[in-house]
Design an enzyme around this catalytic site. Structure first.
Site, PDB file in Angstrom:
ATOM      1  N   ASN A  11       0.776  -1.154  -0.198  1.00  0.00           N
ATOM      2  CA  ASN A  11       0.112   0.136   0.027  1.00  0.00           C
ATOM      3  C   ASN A  11       0.811   1.142   0.038  1.00  0.00           C
ATOM      4  OD1 ASN A  11      -1.886   1.960   0.438  1.00  0.00           O
ATOM      5  ND2 ASN A  11      -2.813   1.151   2.211  1.00  0.00           N
ATOM      6  N   LYS A  18       3.177   0.503   3.338  1.00  0.00           N
ATOM      7  CA  LYS A  18       2.717  -0.184   4.258  1.00  0.00           C
ATOM      8  C   LYS A  18       2.672  -1.645   3.707  1.00  0.00           C
ATOM      9  CE  LYS A  18      -0.415   2.687   6.665  1.00  0.00           C
ATOM     10  NZ  LYS A  18      -1.824   3.127   6.203  1.00  0.00           N
ATOM     11  N   ARG A  93      -2.459  -1.916  -3.521  1.00  0.00           N
ATOM     12  CA  ARG A  93      -3.632  -1.235  -3.548  1.00  0.00           C
ATOM     13  C   ARG A  93      -3.446  -0.016  -4.357  1.00  0.00           C
ATOM     14  NH1 ARG A  93      -5.239   2.744   1.029  1.00  0.00           N
ATOM     15  NH2 ARG A  93      -7.342   3.246   0.590  1.00  0.00           N
ATOM     16  N   HIS A 182     -12.695   2.953  -0.367  1.00  0.00           N
ATOM     17  CA  HIS A 182     -12.850   1.834   0.797  1.00  0.00           C
ATOM     18  C   HIS A 182     -13.382   0.544   0.200  1.00  0.00           C
ATOM     19  CE1 HIS A 182     -12.975   5.291   4.174  1.00  0.00           C
ATOM     20  NE2 HIS A 182     -11.614   4.674   4.237  1.00  0.00           N
ATOM     21  N   HIS A 210     -18.149   2.193   7.391  1.00  0.00           N
ATOM     22  CA  HIS A 210     -16.514   1.992   7.720  1.00  0.00           C
ATOM     23  C   HIS A 210     -16.213   3.322   8.330  1.00  0.00           C
ATOM     24  CE1 HIS A 210     -12.345   1.026   6.456  1.00  0.00           C
ATOM     25  NE2 HIS A 210     -12.291   2.191   6.736  1.00  0.00           N
ATOM     26  N   LEU A 211     -15.858   3.327   9.767  1.00  0.00           N
ATOM     27  CA  LEU A 211     -15.664   4.520  10.390  1.00  0.00           C
ATOM     28  C   LEU A 211     -14.274   4.374  10.982  1.00  0.00           C
ATOM     29  CD1 LEU A 211     -18.996   4.564  12.540  1.00  0.00           C
ATOM     30  CD2 LEU A 211     -18.392   5.538  10.336  1.00  0.00           C
ATOM     31  N   GLY A 212     -13.167   4.846  10.165  1.00  0.00           N
ATOM     32  CA  GLY A 212     -11.855   5.011  10.664  1.00  0.00           C
ATOM     33  C   GLY A 212     -11.658   6.387  10.480  1.00  0.00           C
ATOM     34  N   ASN A 213     -10.365   6.794  10.288  1.00  0.00           N
ATOM     35  CA  ASN A 213      -9.989   8.334  10.186  1.00  0.00           C
ATOM     36  C   ASN A 213     -10.692   8.950   8.971  1.00  0.00           C
ATOM     37  OD1 ASN A 213      -8.628  10.634  11.321  1.00  0.00           O
ATOM     38  ND2 ASN A 213      -6.807  10.630   9.771  1.00  0.00           N
ATOM     39  N   GLY A 214     -10.481   8.186   7.946  1.00  0.00           N
ATOM     40  CA  GLY A 214     -11.423   8.247   6.893  1.00  0.00           C
ATOM     41  C   GLY A 214     -12.818   7.533   7.054  1.00  0.00           C
ATOM     42  N   ARG A 243     -11.535  15.167   7.707  1.00  0.00           N
ATOM     43  CA  ARG A 243     -12.474  15.969   6.300  1.00  0.00           C
ATOM     44  C   ARG A 243     -13.934  16.107   6.696  1.00  0.00           C
ATOM     45  NH1 ARG A 243     -10.897  10.586   3.550  1.00  0.00           N
ATOM     46  NH2 ARG A 243      -8.959  10.843   2.735  1.00  0.00           N
ATOM     47  N   ARG A 286     -11.134   8.475  20.997  1.00  0.00           N
ATOM     48  CA  ARG A 286     -10.729   8.063  22.327  1.00  0.00           C
ATOM     49  C   ARG A 286     -10.440   9.255  23.179  1.00  0.00           C
ATOM     50  NH1 ARG A 286      -6.255   3.753  20.342  1.00  0.00           N
ATOM     51  NH2 ARG A 286      -6.328   5.543  18.784  1.00  0.00           N
ATOM     52  N   GLY A 334     -15.352   2.236  14.440  1.00  0.00           N
ATOM     53  CA  GLY A 334     -16.545   1.312  14.232  1.00  0.00           C
ATOM     54  C   GLY A 334     -16.355   0.365  15.390  1.00  0.00           C
ATOM     55  N   GLU A 386      -8.424  -5.280   4.981  1.00  0.00           N
ATOM     56  CA  GLU A 386      -8.085  -4.790   3.842  1.00  0.00           C
ATOM     57  C   GLU A 386      -6.933  -5.604   3.017  1.00  0.00           C
ATOM     58  OE1 GLU A 386      -8.747  -0.695   5.049  1.00  0.00           O
ATOM     59  OE2 GLU A 386      -9.199  -0.291   3.049  1.00  0.00           O
TER      60      GLU A 386
HETATM   61  P1  AMP Z   1      -8.535   3.687  11.086  1.00  0.00           P
HETATM   62  O1  AMP Z   1      -8.522   4.585  10.134  1.00  0.00           O
HETATM   63  O2  AMP Z   1      -9.554   2.479  10.776  1.00  0.00           O
HETATM   64  O3  AMP Z   1      -7.148   3.070  11.478  1.00  0.00           O
HETATM   65  O4  AMP Z   1      -9.076   4.360  12.743  1.00  0.00           O
HETATM   66  C1  AMP Z   1      -8.332   5.246  13.041  1.00  0.00           C
HETATM   67  C2  AMP Z   1      -9.085   5.827  14.248  1.00  0.00           C
HETATM   68  O5  AMP Z   1      -9.854   4.901  14.972  1.00  0.00           O
HETATM   69  C3  AMP Z   1      -8.345   6.659  15.193  1.00  0.00           C
HETATM   70  O6  AMP Z   1      -8.351   7.908  14.731  1.00  0.00           O
HETATM   71  C4  AMP Z   1      -9.439   6.735  16.334  1.00  0.00           C
HETATM   72  O7  AMP Z   1     -10.354   7.778  16.160  1.00  0.00           O
HETATM   73  C5  AMP Z   1     -10.370   5.546  16.351  1.00  0.00           C
HETATM   74  N1  AMP Z   1     -10.002   4.781  17.318  1.00  0.00           N
HETATM   75  C6  AMP Z   1      -9.061   3.590  17.375  1.00  0.00           C
HETATM   76  N2  AMP Z   1      -9.019   2.944  18.617  1.00  0.00           N
HETATM   77  C7  AMP Z   1     -10.029   3.282  19.175  1.00  0.00           C
HETATM   78  C8  AMP Z   1     -10.612   3.080  20.395  1.00  0.00           C
HETATM   79  N3  AMP Z   1     -10.064   2.169  21.177  1.00  0.00           N
HETATM   80  N4  AMP Z   1     -11.662   3.508  20.924  1.00  0.00           N
HETATM   81  C9  AMP Z   1     -12.332   4.520  20.094  1.00  0.00           C
HETATM   82  N5  AMP Z   1     -11.898   4.962  19.193  1.00  0.00           N
HETATM   83  C10 AMP Z   1     -10.670   4.411  18.444  1.00  0.00           C
END
Ligand code: AMP
Length: 400
Positions: A11, A18, A93, A182, A210-214, A243, A286, A334, A386
């Site tokens: 990636n 990565k 990717r 995604h 899909h709730l990450g940073n994106g 964003r 967090r 998520g 992924e």
């Molecule tokens: P990702 O892009 O899927 O790696 O998600 C990263 C985001 O997940 C971080 O910016 C946090 O906001 C959130 N995150 C990761 N671990 C936790 C946790 N234990 N509790 C709440 N949010 C988390």
């Protein structure tokens, strides 16, 4: 001798790579790692073999070639080098596949040229992916290499979901439409949700969050994506870490005409300084929860805006799908943030949605249901993977 059974997943970002090496006999990780700050002073490589200590080194790496050579050296030290006969393929990717790439694709010169033609619609992502592909091909020209596109899963979206309501000639001339991103995660998670329900993907309708940073949502009907929240770029849709997600497009004209900002400044504002970080200064859920617990009003408002947008998309996708069998949470927020899941489902009983507080509080890396027994619609948490999905798609393509 066993046939080649390992896949290296790459990636490549603009200044990072990565990677993961997987054994496709059981999907296990043989090594994972990351090179960052490529082309800057003090590039850093962190490599963790499955059965060894994490190794870290800092050395100047002028470009992706130096970085990939360093990765290859680490893998060789574990007996898993790029020249080893066990390596079946490299899976890359690639962020944007436009409308042309609806499936994982073996990379040829022609394919690479087509990915380059997509640079104008993905100027931030595709150039780095292309450099990664070129470098890996130079190192192992004889090895099958496969591009797995973030947009591919969404190419099944019907025209009425994919088109923006703007002048058709202008849109087509500039390839402006909703592509979605995604996709590898939405594909994997919707399939794993069906498995969790004991059904075939063709039998279930799923909303994937899909709730990450994106962050992005998708509506998946019988295994096919019918709508998703990201658009021409990953900026559209949900509130994300940095964003904005959806805003009135006139906000950009206003910032240009009234605030005197340049297009690049507005781009940076909406992509890097908006979302949770713009609203409250933090993009880590967090930290936001910790601040809310201390009574911080800005963090509370940021959380409420994030959840409000999420609910709007859940409601919209219930309407798009008609019948919903599951709503599934995935990615960093998520998978880990029980308060987000609880708040997003609150008041949605009318849609058959609810979470069981005890099940929601369980911390686990396994796919699981968090809705009360007997619910009309399942609510699930399914960890995304992924890299495994890219490796599987790559392996099945080169093994056919
Ligand atoms: P990702 O892009 O899927 O790696 O998600 C990263 C985001 O997940 C971080 O910016 C946090 O906001 C959130 N995150 C990761 N671990 C936790 C946790 N234990 N509790 C709440 N949010 C988390």
């Amino acid at each position: 001798m066993t046939s080649p059974h390992r896949v290296l997943v790459l990636n490549s970002g603009s200044s990072s790579v990565k990677y993961q090496l997987l054994d496709m006999r059981d999907g296990s990780r043989l090594a994972v790692g990351l090179v960052e700050r490529i082309g800057e002073h003090g590039s850093r490589l962190v490599h963790t073999p499955a059965d060894g200590e994490r190794r870290e080194r800092t050395a100047p790496m002028a470009g992706h070639e130096a970085a990939l050579r360093a990765v290859a050296a680490e893998l060789s030290a574990d007996g898993l080098g790029l020249d080893s006969p066990g390596l079946a393929a490299i899976g890359h990717r690639v962020v944007h596949g436009g409308l042309r790439f609806t499936e994982p694709t073996v990379i040829t010169d022609e394919v690479l040229a087509e990915v380059e033609r997509l640079v104008p619609v993905a100027p931030l992502h595709n150039p780095a992916n292309i450099v990664g592909i070129r470098t890996a091909r130079a190192l192992r020209p004889d090895l099958p290499q496969v591009a797995v596109f973030d947009t591919a899963f969404h190419t099944t979206m019907p025209e009425h979901a994919a088109r923006y309501a703007i002048d058709v000639e202008t849109a087509d001339a500039h390839r402006i439409r909703r592509y979605g991103f995604h996709g590898t995660s939405h594909a994997y998670v919707s399939r794993e949700t069906a498995r969790l329900l004991g059904k075939d993907p063709s039998e279930v309708n799923v909303i994937v969050l899909h709730l990450g940073n994106g962050a992005s949502a998708s509506a998946v009907a019988g295994g096919r994506c019918v709508d998703t929240s990201m658009g021409l770029t990953p900026l559209e849709g949900l509130v994300m870490g940095t964003r904005s997600g959806d805003v009135d497009p006139a906000v950009t004209f206003h910032l240009r005409r009234v605030a005197g900002m340049s297009v690049d400044e507005i781009d940076e504002l909406l992509n890097k300084r908006s979302g949770l970080v713009g609203l409250c200064g933090d993009n880590d859920m967090r930290e936001i929860r910790r601040r809310i617990d201390e009574g911080d009003e800005r963090a509370r408002l940021a959380f409420d805006i994030y959840v409000h947008r999420l609910k709007k998309y859940i409601g919209a996708y219930c309407a798009v799908l008609g019948r919903v069998d599951a709503v599934t949470f995935t990615a960093g927020v998520g998978e880990n943030a029980a308060p987000v899941r609880e708040a997003a489902m609150e008041g949605l009983e009318i849609l058959g949605l609810a979470v069981d507080a005890e099940l929601n509080a369980v911390r686990s890396g396994e796919p699981r249901l968090i809705s009360p027994a007997g619910s009309r619609v399942a609510v699930a948490v399914v960890p995304t993977d992924e890299e495994l999905e890219i490796a599987r798609q790559t392996y099945s393509l080169v093994n056919n």
